[in-house]
Design a protein around this motif. Sequence first.
Motif, mmCIF file in Angstrom:
data_model
loop_
_atom_site.group_PDB
_atom_site.id
_atom_site.type_symbol
_atom_site.label_atom_id
_atom_site.label_comp_id
_atom_site.label_asym_id
_atom_site.label_seq_id
_atom_site.Cartn_x
_atom_site.Cartn_y
_atom_site.Cartn_z
ATOM 1 N N ILE A 1 0.827 -1.075 -0.131
ATOM 2 C CA ILE A 1 -0.257 -0.037 -0.074
ATOM 3 C C ILE A 1 0.668 1.268 -0.076
ATOM 4 N N ASP A 2 2.186 1.254 0.471
ATOM 5 C CA ASP A 2 2.746 2.412 0.681
ATOM 6 C C ASP A 2 3.406 2.827 -0.629
ATOM 7 N N GLN A 3 3.348 1.999 -1.650
ATOM 8 C CA GLN A 3 3.998 2.048 -2.904
ATOM 9 C C GLN A 3 3.189 2.278 -4.415
ATOM 10 N N ILE A 4 1.844 1.913 -3.834
ATOM 11 C CA ILE A 4 0.944 2.180 -5.245
ATOM 12 C C ILE A 4 0.422 3.362 -5.077
ATOM 13 N N SER A 5 -0.312 3.695 -6.139
ATOM 14 C CA SER A 5 -0.825 5.099 -6.330
ATOM 15 C C SER A 5 -1.798 5.359 -5.320
ATOM 16 N N VAL A 6 -1.714 6.612 -4.528
ATOM 17 C CA VAL A 6 -2.487 7.042 -3.338
ATOM 18 C C VAL A 6 -4.049 7.469 -4.073
ATOM 19 N N ASP A 7 -4.209 7.554 -5.232
ATOM 20 C CA ASP A 7 -5.592 7.700 -5.724
ATOM 21 C C ASP A 7 -6.213 6.374 -5.973
ATOM 22 N N LEU A 8 -5.414 5.315 -6.220
ATOM 23 C CA LEU A 8 -5.972 3.931 -6.444
ATOM 24 C C LEU A 8 -6.482 3.524 -5.027
ATOM 25 N N ILE B 1 -10.564 2.177 -1.095
ATOM 26 C CA ILE B 1 -11.236 2.377 0.249
ATOM 27 C C ILE B 1 -12.790 2.652 -0.039
ATOM 28 N N GLN B 2 -12.897 3.608 -0.912
ATOM 29 C CA GLN B 2 -14.490 3.919 -1.026
ATOM 30 C C GLN B 2 -15.187 2.826 -1.519
ATOM 31 N N ASN B 3 -14.743 1.910 -2.287
ATOM 32 C CA ASN B 3 -15.302 0.881 -3.117
ATOM 33 C C ASN B 3 -15.739 -0.195 -1.991
ATOM 34 N N PHE B 4 -14.927 -0.397 -0.914
ATOM 35 C CA PHE B 4 -14.992 -1.314 0.041
ATOM 36 C C PHE B 4 -16.188 -1.112 1.037
#
Length: 283
Positions: free
Chosen positions: A154-161, A166-169
């Motif tokens: 999580i620390d390395q992927i796109s913050v937007d993703l 999180i919203q989708n969850f």
Amino acid sequence: MLYAKYGSVFRELRTQKKFSLSMLELLSGVSKATISQFENGKSLVSFDKLESLLECMNLTILDYSLLINNGIPEYFIIQFQEITAAFFRQDKARLEEIYYKNLEFEEETTYLIALSAKATFTSLTCEEVKEVEELLSTSPLWGLYEFYVLIHTIDQISVDLVWKLIQNFFKESYMDGYLKHLREYRALLINVLIKAIPIFIERGDMKKSKYTLDKISSLFQESDLTSKVFWHLLNGCYTYRFENKECGQRAIDECLSWMKEIGATKLSKVASARIEALKEKIN
């Protein structure tokens, strides 16, 4: 193929229910070719199409997802758990061992495990990040495997993703079923949210930070003592960044002190290091 499990589980359910491809095409409007490619692991279907296909067979997304999660090989779970343990011990040698071991299999599933281990001790390449993001953004629904990968990268992927996920969850209807029937899921979801908050705080995004803090508190059960401590710790970081540095620092110190008092020394060291890195970026 990484997503072969999705198609094979679907084919198993279709066979049990005695539905032909032609019958499903007629009832759902999804072509036989699309269903066949999905069952053979050659392509994915969208969440909407998957839900429609299952409804035609009087099945729910929860019925399907429980089979997906219960079908995760024990080896995968053990490897992810060992990555977590080695990370909290700050055992880089063990993390490197897990990384190289899973590379040797030359399979897509173990390759993502290898990248999950690598991401905990060094930076992924741009191509590796792209491969992780592809996994996390194209899955028709979330299983334990995908959550474990997200937690460790999580620390390395796109913050937007991260924010989109999180919203989708909290939008997907089958997530409520997960919370009721899969204890592991709730713990993993809390872990994801805990790791996402420092990312949002670093970017100075008060809205996303507060939203995620609130979502964590809504998931707590009485036994979640460690998660509650982290929640209070992150609340301290939120206060430090957006409201009052002195009050925030006091809350942070109290939580770290409590961790040491109960003997959670390794946990305290990892948390302290993450908070110091956070403070360096925002000061």
